[in-house]
Design a protein around this motif. Structure first.
Motif, PDB file in Angstrom:
ATOM      1  N   LEU A  46      46.453  68.956 -12.266  1.00  0.00           N
ATOM      2  CA  LEU A  46      46.314  69.416 -13.283  1.00  0.00           C
ATOM      3  C   LEU A  46      47.223  70.209 -15.082  1.00  0.00           C
ATOM      4  O   LEU A  46      46.958  70.000 -15.216  1.00  0.00           O
ATOM      5  N   PRO A  47      47.942  70.208 -13.946  1.00  0.00           N
ATOM      6  CA  PRO A  47      49.081  71.487 -14.888  1.00  0.00           C
ATOM      7  C   PRO A  47      49.783  69.978 -16.271  1.00  0.00           C
ATOM      8  O   PRO A  47      49.647  69.811 -17.179  1.00  0.00           O
ATOM      9  N   PHE A  48      49.754  68.811 -15.440  1.00  0.00           N
ATOM     10  CA  PHE A  48      50.466  67.518 -16.423  1.00  0.00           C
ATOM     11  C   PHE A  48      49.370  67.198 -16.736  1.00  0.00           C
ATOM     12  O   PHE A  48      49.639  66.769 -18.087  1.00  0.00           O
ATOM     13  N   LEU A  49      48.031  66.660 -16.338  1.00  0.00           N
ATOM     14  CA  LEU A  49      47.465  66.773 -17.132  1.00  0.00           C
ATOM     15  C   LEU A  49      47.234  67.373 -19.016  1.00  0.00           C
ATOM     16  O   LEU A  49      47.323  67.087 -19.635  1.00  0.00           O
ATOM     17  N   LYS A  50      46.820  68.608 -18.703  1.00  0.00           N
ATOM     18  CA  LYS A  50      46.936  69.863 -19.475  1.00  0.00           C
ATOM     19  C   LYS A  50      47.873  69.190 -21.495  1.00  0.00           C
ATOM     20  O   LYS A  50      47.454  69.860 -21.723  1.00  0.00           O
ATOM     21  N   ASN A  51      49.248  69.300 -20.218  1.00  0.00           N
ATOM     22  CA  ASN A  51      50.926  68.652 -20.786  1.00  0.00           C
ATOM     23  C   ASN A  51      50.171  67.471 -21.485  1.00  0.00           C
ATOM     24  O   ASN A  51      50.730  67.882 -22.635  1.00  0.00           O
ATOM     25  N   TYR A  52      49.764  66.267 -20.901  1.00  0.00           N
ATOM     26  CA  TYR A  52      49.551  65.203 -21.759  1.00  0.00           C
ATOM     27  C   TYR A  52      48.425  65.275 -22.325  1.00  0.00           C
ATOM     28  O   TYR A  52      48.727  64.816 -23.126  1.00  0.00           O
ATOM     29  N   VAL A  53      47.454  65.552 -22.297  1.00  0.00           N
ATOM     30  CA  VAL A  53      46.993  66.544 -23.498  1.00  0.00           C
ATOM     31  C   VAL A  53      46.869  66.129 -24.545  1.00  0.00           C
ATOM     32  O   VAL A  53      46.809  66.490 -25.772  1.00  0.00           O
ATOM     33  N   ALA A  54      47.745  67.823 -24.067  1.00  0.00           N
ATOM     34  CA  ALA A  54      48.263  68.616 -25.627  1.00  0.00           C
ATOM     35  C   ALA A  54      48.834  67.673 -26.058  1.00  0.00           C
ATOM     36  O   ALA A  54      49.078  68.111 -27.467  1.00  0.00           O
ATOM     37  N   ASP A  55      50.251  67.536 -25.496  1.00  0.00           N
ATOM     38  CA  ASP A  55      50.343  66.196 -26.519  1.00  0.00           C
ATOM     39  C   ASP A  55      50.453  65.053 -27.058  1.00  0.00           C
ATOM     40  O   ASP A  55      50.328  64.614 -28.390  1.00  0.00           O
ATOM     41  N   ILE A  56      48.892  64.081 -27.169  1.00  0.00           N
ATOM     42  CA  ILE A  56      48.100  63.266 -27.638  1.00  0.00           C
ATOM     43  C   ILE A  56      47.217  64.735 -28.228  1.00  0.00           C
ATOM     44  O   ILE A  56      47.748  63.966 -29.682  1.00  0.00           O
ATOM     45  N   ASP A  63      46.426  73.176 -29.152  1.00  0.00           N
ATOM     46  CA  ASP A  63      47.020  74.001 -27.873  1.00  0.00           C
ATOM     47  C   ASP A  63      45.539  74.828 -27.279  1.00  0.00           C
ATOM     48  O   ASP A  63      45.545  74.964 -25.849  1.00  0.00           O
ATOM     49  N   ASN A  64      45.588  75.943 -28.311  1.00  0.00           N
ATOM     50  CA  ASN A  64      44.064  76.620 -28.369  1.00  0.00           C
ATOM     51  C   ASN A  64      42.905  76.227 -27.389  1.00  0.00           C
ATOM     52  O   ASN A  64      42.064  76.401 -26.587  1.00  0.00           O
TER      53      ASN A  64
END
Ligand SMILES: Nc1nc2c(ncn2[C@@H]2O[C@H](COP(=O)(O)OP(=O)(O)OP(=O)(O)O)[C@@H](O)[C@H]2O)c(=O)[nH]1
Ligand SMILES: [Mg+2]
Length: 303
Positions: free
Chosen positions: A77-87, A294-295
């Motif tokens: 989940l934290p990985f996904l969150k970062n990945y999506v934010a990067d996209i 980010d929000n």
């Protein structure tokens, strides 16, 4: 309620449909194996993230598991969150408003929220001290100009309109002249979302385009495509059609309040390469902001 709180509330269905299901999967799994990855893939697709993007995310998760960046399901989940934010983060998000006037053409199929968006945008920029004008380029639908005039009053912006059924290109021509004469900073042009068929719609947009460019060669400075988040993958299909004929410079994603399909934000960026520049989270004047990746990710992943 702050805008962020409203955004969180608006995204609660998406969070249930997306984040919480992934959380459940994580809770039930002991390792990142084939079964886990297949389930995750299904949840991403069901979350309207889009097929291509889902593929990429799954590949990235596999890769991260292989090189031990993530070790167990709980890390996903934290990985996904970062990945999506990067996209979602990108540098093309800002509006290009370099003209005098700057011309913003607003397009999209019927009912997505074009006219509402123009009212909200007009109000937003007025609050920042811009002199704003609105052009009622939708002469097709009964009552369209009246609807825009009401928004014009709220935003204290002049509205240029002709009679129903008249030539939209003529409205645009008049609006450009008026905007120049009145030293307007920003001209927003509303367009019809429904003509008799797709070819007509595209032909009309083309004509509007030509009129604008004849008057101001580097305009429109922005062509905003309005997409309705509740339509999920349909929004992606619509976007492809508009991208064929218009130089779309950004997306306004409306109705993020109360939809379970908020994951479409990710598909818009990753599959279409378009920046979401604004989001709408309600019908009111202030339920509208520049899109803050980010929000958004914070609101999507945190309860
Ligand atoms: N909940 C919600 N409703 C919205 C939002 N944006 C627009 N709407 C509503 O969507 C409906 C259609 O909005 P319009 O602005 O008339 O849409 P349009 O694209 O101009 O439609 P046409 O002129 O028929 O092509 C209205 O009832 C709006 O109040 C939003 O962000 N959230
Ligand atoms: Mg409209």
């Amino acid at each position: 309620m702050s805008f962020f709180e409203k955004l969180k509330e608006g995204l609660s269905k998406t969070r249930k449909n997306f984040t919480e299901k992934i959380e459940n999967l994580v809770g039930m799994s002991t390792e990142i194996d084939e079964e886990f990855l297949e389930e995750l893939e299904m949840l991403l697709i069901a979350g309207d993230v889009g097929l291509k993007t889902t593929d990429r995310i799954i590949t990235a998760v596999k890769e991260a598991a292989r090189n031990r960046t993530i070790k167990n399901p709980a890390d996903v989940l934290p990985f996904l969150k970062n990945y999506v934010a990067d996209i979602l983060r990108d540098d093309k998000q800002r509006m290009r408003l370099s003209g005098s006037p700057s011309v913003v053409l607003v397009v999209g199929v019927n009912g997505v929220g074009k006219t509402t968006t123009i009212g909200k945008l007009g109000n937003y920029y007025k609050l920042f001290g811009y002199k704003v004008m609105l052009a009622a380029g939708d002469t097709f639908r009964a009552g369209a100009a009246e609807q825009l005039k009401i928004w014009g009053q709220r935003a204290e912006a002049e509205v240029i309109a002709h009679e129903e059924g008249s030539d939209p290109a003529a409205v645009v021509f008049d609006a450009l002249k008026a905007a120049r004469a009145r030293k307007t900073d920003l001209l927003f042009i509303d367009t019809a979302g429904r003509l008799h068929n797709k070819a007509n719609l595209m032909k009309e947009l083309d004509k509007i385009h030509r009129v604008i460019q004849r008057e101001i060669p580097d305009a429109p400075h922005e062509t905003l495509l309005v997409l309705d988040a509740t339509t999920g993958q349909n929004a992606i299909t619509q976007a492809k059609i508009f991208m064929e004929t218009s130089n779309v410079t950004g997306v306004v994603l409306t109705k993020l309040d109360g939809t379970a399909k908020g994951g479409v934000v990710i598909a818009i960026k990753e599959e279409l390469g378009l920046s979401v520049k604004w989001i709408g989270i309600g019908e009111g004047m202030f339920d509208f902001r520049p899109f803050d990746p980010d929000n958004f990710v914070e609101a999507l992943f945190n309860k």
